[in-house]
Design an enzyme around this catalytic site. Structure first.
Site, PDB file in Angstrom:
ATOM      1  N   SER A 163      41.040 -18.809  88.713  1.00 25.31           N
ATOM      2  CA  SER A 163      40.210 -18.730  87.521  1.00 25.31           C
ATOM      3  C   SER A 163      40.537 -17.440  86.755  1.00 25.31           C
ATOM      4  O   SER A 163      41.704 -17.163  86.553  1.00 25.31           O
ATOM      5  CB  SER A 163      38.735 -18.820  87.906  1.00 25.31           C
ATOM      6  N   ASP A 427      39.362 -30.518  86.407  1.00 28.05           N
ATOM      7  CA  ASP A 427      38.737 -29.243  86.051  1.00 28.05           C
ATOM      8  C   ASP A 427      38.909 -28.967  84.554  1.00 28.05           C
ATOM      9  O   ASP A 427      40.035 -28.900  84.062  1.00 28.05           O
ATOM     10  CB  ASP A 427      39.397 -28.120  86.866  1.00 28.05           C
ATOM     11  N   HIS A 452      38.409 -27.188  90.119  1.00 33.83           N
ATOM     12  CA  HIS A 452      38.722 -25.782  89.860  1.00 33.83           C
ATOM     13  C   HIS A 452      39.134 -25.057  91.147  1.00 33.83           C
ATOM     14  O   HIS A 452      38.370 -25.011  92.100  1.00 33.83           O
ATOM     15  CB  HIS A 452      37.450 -25.148  89.284  1.00 33.83           C
TER      16      HIS A 452
END
Ligand SMILES: *[C@@H]1O[C@H](CO)[C@@H](O)[C@H](O)[C@H]1NC(C)=O
Ligand SMILES: *[C@@H]1O[C@H](CO)[C@@H](O)[C@H](O)[C@H]1NC(C)=O
Ligand SMILES: *[C@@H]1O[C@H](CO)[C@@H](O)[C@H](O)[C@H]1NC(C)=O
Ligand SMILES: *[C@@H]1O[C@H](CO)[C@@H](O)[C@H](O)[C@H]1NC(C)=O
Ligand SMILES: *[C@@H]1O[C@H](CO)[C@@H](O)[C@H](O)[C@H]1NC(C)=O
Ligand SMILES: *[C@@H]1O[C@H](CO)[C@@H](O)[C@H](O)[C@H]1NC(C)=O
Ligand SMILES: *[C@@H]1O[C@H](CO)[C@@H](O)[C@H](O)[C@H]1NC(C)=O
Length: 484
Positions: A163, A427, A452
């Protein structure tokens, strides 16, 4: 509090979690590991871009030397927008790689999160020291000093992150190629955008994968909610239906948008983390998957689409052990404006919001027509920047700041080598990431059916079928690159 945690979640948090999550993991089975992993402290500079500023502070890190072999690489996991979770020092894909490759493992907590406090508080005077550029320079100084102190001069460093820290991993390789030999940038939204309306486009597509009617039914439900909100007489019912902490009060457009956004975030969250394996971090409610949500949305025995939606939100809250939804925008702004390290949004909400307003945007607006929600336009998100940090943080500042970020790092135009970009295709964040191979050593691994950062978590039988092969391919790639 519930809300500020959620905000951090939607930022895309993969590594660790807010303090609340960390506390939960302390109570669970990782308790033993937590006590084994001691906090270590590194003396860090406050400002890396002014040689005359000699102020320093203590940055937290973790280390696992158990697999380290002479000549093996050094693995550096990059901390992100929450407290660093020591559970990562013993689990996850990178640990499996470390075991096989004889790597020394380090995890550096991100400045301003967790226990890594560079300043006395989080006032707007101090927050300018919170930036991805300073965080990358922290990594560089950490690597340089650790190399010296531990005698690691002959070892190659590989950085990992998921991320936002996935971006940092890629950017560290781009900006500090003399330090990082290779990078694994999982689910990294490397392109900053102010208006991230594509987020909800992907939410809609992911919901529809197995249940083509699901987004339409959710749209009917959110339209009904909008109609109910037209009349004050319905506020009691809405309060009860969605377990709001206090009787709903709507005084402004912002109050309205905040409620609609907060409820929609429950569905966004299910999609973003669908069927992943974050449980070892102490996260609860992972059994509420897209399939479970869409099965309920299709089940007439729960009543109208609105009633089914209420059922879904209530079940998600129960699975996460949440008591009520804090739906007051005023309360939210008050919490987010608290500058103290012990404040209600200090686990990451205030810090991450600052980074979105001054570096990344990523605002998940409901402005696109190809998605099932309404009521939280871009202006609502940008208004939060001014309400929380002050009048200077207005739209023109945000737009300019996000442009600077892309100018600095290149956005999707990555000019580098030896970086892997895994992305789960359900995601929503993959829309801002690298999903095609840019060269023979800038590699994309788009992962069908995965969420994710799914590639980072420990493997399990129920996981998307492509994941084991992706982990293997990534391992082979890293092995090749480490021989160079
Ligand atoms: C490193 O991780 C391994 C595997 O989980 C664990 O057995 C070991 O105790 C860890 N060592 C340290 C120093 O944390
Ligand atoms: C679709 O259903 C299959 C079979 O149950 C499941 O493996 C997959 O994860 C589902 N995909 C999504 C996006 O829910
Ligand atoms: C609908 O929900 C009811 C109540 O939970 C359940 O008994 C029934 O099996 C569900 N129907 C379908 C088609 O899933
Ligand atoms: C999810 O887990 C919670 C808590 O363990 C449980 O109450 C709930 O029934 C589960 N839901 C599903 C869909 O499995
Ligand atoms: C945000 O993006 C969407 C989709 O491209 C667009 O329709 C909308 O007008 C944009 N919002 C603003 C405020 O520019
Ligand atoms: C934003 O603030 C700056 C300086 O405070 C001001 O010059 C500018 O006009 C403002 N822009 C908007 C769109 O309000
Ligand atoms: C990129 O290249 C790697 C290595 O050849 C390959 O495994 C992977 O599937 C490619 N990715 C895409 C999106 O084509």
């Amino acid at each position: 509090m519930a809300r500020t945690q959620l905000l951090v979640l939607l930022a895309g948090l993969c590594l660790a979690g807010s303090d609340a999550f960390t506390q939960r993991s302390f109570q669970s089975k990782s308790e033993v590991l937590v006590t084994v992993q001691q906090d270590r402290w590194f003396m860090q500079r406050l400002d890396h871009f002014n040689g005359a500023d000699t102020r320093v502070w203590e940055q937290r890190y973790f280390m696992n030397v158990s697999f380290s072999q002479s000549g093996g690489p050094v693995f550096l996991m990059i901390g992100g927008e929450g407290a660093a979770n020591p559970a990562w020092m013993t689990q996850g894909t990178w640990i499996i790689y470390a075991e096989k490759m004889g790597a020394l493992c380090l995890l550096l907590e991100h400045r301003f999160y967790g226990k890594s406090h560079p300043t006395n508080d989080m006032s707007v005077e101090n927050l300018p020291y919170l930036s991805s550029r300073q965080a990358l320079a922290d990594l560089a100084h950490f690597q340089t000093v650790m190399t010296e102190n531990l005698g690691l001069g002959d070892r190659k460093w590989v950085v990992f992150g998921g991320s936002y820290p996935g971006c940092l991993a890629a950017w560290y390789r781009i900006k500090y190629p003399h330090l990082a030999h290779a990078a694994v940038a999982s689910s990294a939204p490397v392109k900053a955008v102010v208006n991230f309306s594509e987020y909800l486009d992907v939410v809609q597509e992911s919901l529809a994968r197995n249940h083509s009617d699901c987004p339409g039914t959710i749209k009917m439900a959110s339209d009904t909610l909008l109609e109910l909100l037209d009349y004050k007489e319905n506020y009691g019912k809405i309060t009860k239906d969605f377990y709001l902490c206090k009787l709903l009060v709507i005084r402004s457009k912002m109050d309205m948008a905040f409620l609609l956004d907060t409820i929609a975030e429950y569905i966004m969250d299910v999609v973003q983390y669908n069927n992943d394996n974050r449980e070892f971090e102490g996260v609860k409610g992972g059994n509420m998957t897209i399939n479970v949500v869409c099965d309920i949305m299709a089940n007439e025995s729960f009543g109208s689409p609105y009633d089914r939606y209420v059922e879904v939100i209530q079940r998600i809250m129960k699975a996460r052990k949440e008591k009520c939804i804090e739906a007051s925008y005023q309360q939210f702004v008050r919490d987010m404006s608290n500058i103290h390290w012990e404040g209600p949004a200090s686990s990451g909400g205030r810090q991450w919001m600052y980074q979105t307003c001054t570096e990344f945007g990523y605002f998940q607006s409901s402005d696109s027509v190809f998605q099932p929600f309404s009521g939280f336009p871009l202006s609502y998100h940008v208004q939060q920047c001014t309400d929380i940090y002050g009048l200077a943080y207005n739209l023109s500042m945000v737009v300019g700041a996000i442009q600077q970020t892309n100018e600095n790092y290149g956005g999707l135009n990555v000019q580098s080598s030896r970086i892997i970009f895994p992305n789960g295709l359900i995601d929503p964040w993959h829309a801002l990431g690298i999903n095609t191979n840019l060269s023979s050593d800038l590699l994309a691994f788009p992962i069908e059916d995965a969420a994710h950062c799914a590639d980072m978590y420990p493997a399990r039988p129920e996981e998307p079928p492509m994941l084991p092969a992706v982990r293997r391919d990534m391992y082979e790639q890293l092995t090749k690159w480490l021989q160079l």
